[in-house]
Write an enzyme that holds these catalytic residues in place. Structure first.
Site, short mmCIF file in Angstrom:
data_model
loop_
_atom_site.label_atom_id
_atom_site.label_comp_id
_atom_site.label_asym_id
_atom_site.label_seq_id
_atom_site.Cartn_x
_atom_site.Cartn_y
_atom_site.Cartn_z
CB THR A 192 19.76 10.78 3.74
OG1 THR A 192 19.15 12.06 3.83
CG2 THR A 192 19.04 9.95 2.68
CD GLU A 212 16.74 5.58 2.31
OE1 GLU A 212 16.38 4.41 2.09
OE2 GLU A 212 15.97 6.55 2.29
CG HIS A 260 14.29 1.79 4.80
ND1 HIS A 260 13.19 1.61 5.60
CD2 HIS A 260 14.21 3.07 4.32
CE1 HIS A 260 12.47 2.72 5.60
NE2 HIS A 260 13.08 3.63 4.86
N PRO A 314 -5.50 2.67 4.46
CG PRO A 314 -4.81 0.57 5.15
CD PRO A 314 -4.58 1.58 4.09
CG ASP A 369 7.21 0.81 13.59
OD1 ASP A 369 6.47 0.19 14.38
OD2 ASP A 369 8.12 1.58 13.98
#
Length: 372
Positions: free
Chosen positions: A213, A217, A220, A237, A244
């Protein structure tokens, strides 16, 4: 061409804020050490399951050459182990309290006044908050456990605009951004940290027990979006029309759903590999929602974005080795810029990597772009 020089290792100092209400949430140091090990294995492609990357994706898999270390100095120059422990009387931190609001109440974990722990200088440290994240509910309907959250840099648009001249880049919606530098960092649910976590199964889920995890993260935090482009089935959509922003990840209709299905191929036309055949969904990519044991790769395109984001938007995070030399930082407030030279020693104001020479003897390598 904004292709990062990936032969240079970037070392990132990390501070963990363990914000706990119950004693079992106060994770031992050994779990934090384990999490650092996982990060360094995965961001260097030294993970044991790297050999499980499917053949059709091997040409895209790479070593990000980014390493993480627990900070050895706090912002005041004092020795530290990089772990802050903070008791809170709050039983949980909710992702949102009002579904109709864009305000993320989970950010309250980043404030001592609100029951959390204040960030260390977010320009110089990767702050990771570990807490009990409440189950996501909408109008009384439980949607599931949130395992982590992170913001991209406050100036992500500027960083990606610089990069977009030579490659496709992620498109970050405004509602996923923050302009508050003090909120920068990563939040993790306490059960997901490390691979030796004694309370890993307290969330009744075994698929997230290997510390991935945090890997996801931090992706990001360094500018990456989910591989399926954050499409939502039945709303908005079609997932195969979203992207991405990374040219070497196949499009996907939706996320993997914590199932490691190597037969999953929800979109057609992904024929950019050397075989020329349509590629399946890349469920082993760290930016999908797959079981931890399934995840094993970043692509070279993702790596180029992350390293460029570090070089352009998170420059002060980069250290030359796995320790902080605080003396240079503490002199910053007295320094005067004498001149800026390029890597050949010529005085310059051009964009690119430059050396800034200061009156206190400090020489800093910085990436100068048109937004500086």
């Amino acid at each position: 061409n904004r292709i990062s020089n990936s032969t240079e290792t970037y070392y990132i100092p990390v501070v963990f804020h363990i914000v706990y209400n119950l004693e079992y949430q106060n994770l031992p140091d050994s779990v934090i050490y384990s999490q650092i090990d996982v990060l360094n294995e995965d961001y260097r492609r030294l993970n044991e399951n790297a050999s499980e990357t499917r053949d059709e994706f091997l040409e895209f898999a790479g070593d990000a050459n980014i390493e993480f270390f627990l900070a050895n100095k706090d912002p005041n120059g004092n020795p530290t182990n990089g772990i802050v422990r903070q008791y809170t009387d709050r039983e949980e931190f909710l992702m949102v309290e009002d579904f109709l609001s864009n305000e993320l109440t989970i950010d309250e974990v980043k404030s001592t006044e609100l029951g959390g722990s204040d960030a260390w200088d977010t320009n110089r440290y990767l702050n990771i908050w570990v807490c009990n994240i409440g189950i996501l509910e909408i109008i009384g309907l439980e949607l599931g456990q949130v395992f982590g959250y992170a913001y991209p840099p406050v100036n992500i648009d500027e960083a990606l605009l610089e990069l977009s001249a030579t490659q496709s880049v992620p498109d970050w919606p405004v509602d996923m951004l923050t302009g508050d530098q003090d909120l920068q960092g990563v939040v993790l649910h306490y059960t997901t940290v490390g691979r030796n976590n004694p309370v890993a199964n307290y969330d009744s889920m075994s698929e997230n027990n290997q510390g991935k995890t945090a890997v996801h993260e931090i992706g990001h935090y360094l500018g990456l979006r989910h591989t399926w482009g954050d499409s939502t089935p039945f709303f908005g959509p079609d997932g195969c029309t979203l992207d991405d922003g990374i040219s070497d990840t196949p499009n996907a209709q939706d996320q993997a759903g914590y199932v490691c299905d190597f037969n999953k191929n929800t979109c057609s036309g992904d024929t950019f590999g050397t075989t020329g055949e349509d590629l399946p969904d890349m469920v082993e990519n760290y930016m999908d929602y797959s079981p931890d044991a399934c995840l094993n790769m970043f692509t070279n395109g993702q790596i180029n974005v992350m390293r460029n984001v570090l070089e352009i938007a998170r420059t002060d995070l980069i250290n030359d080795d796995n320790s902080i030399i605080i003396s240079e930082k503490s002199l910053d407030h007295n320094r005067i810029l004498i001149k800026t030279i390029d890597l050949l020693g010529r005085t310059t104001e051009n964009t690119g990597f430059n050396l800034k020479i200061y009156s206190n003897g400090l020489v800093k390598k910085e990436y100068l772009n048109k937004f500086n």
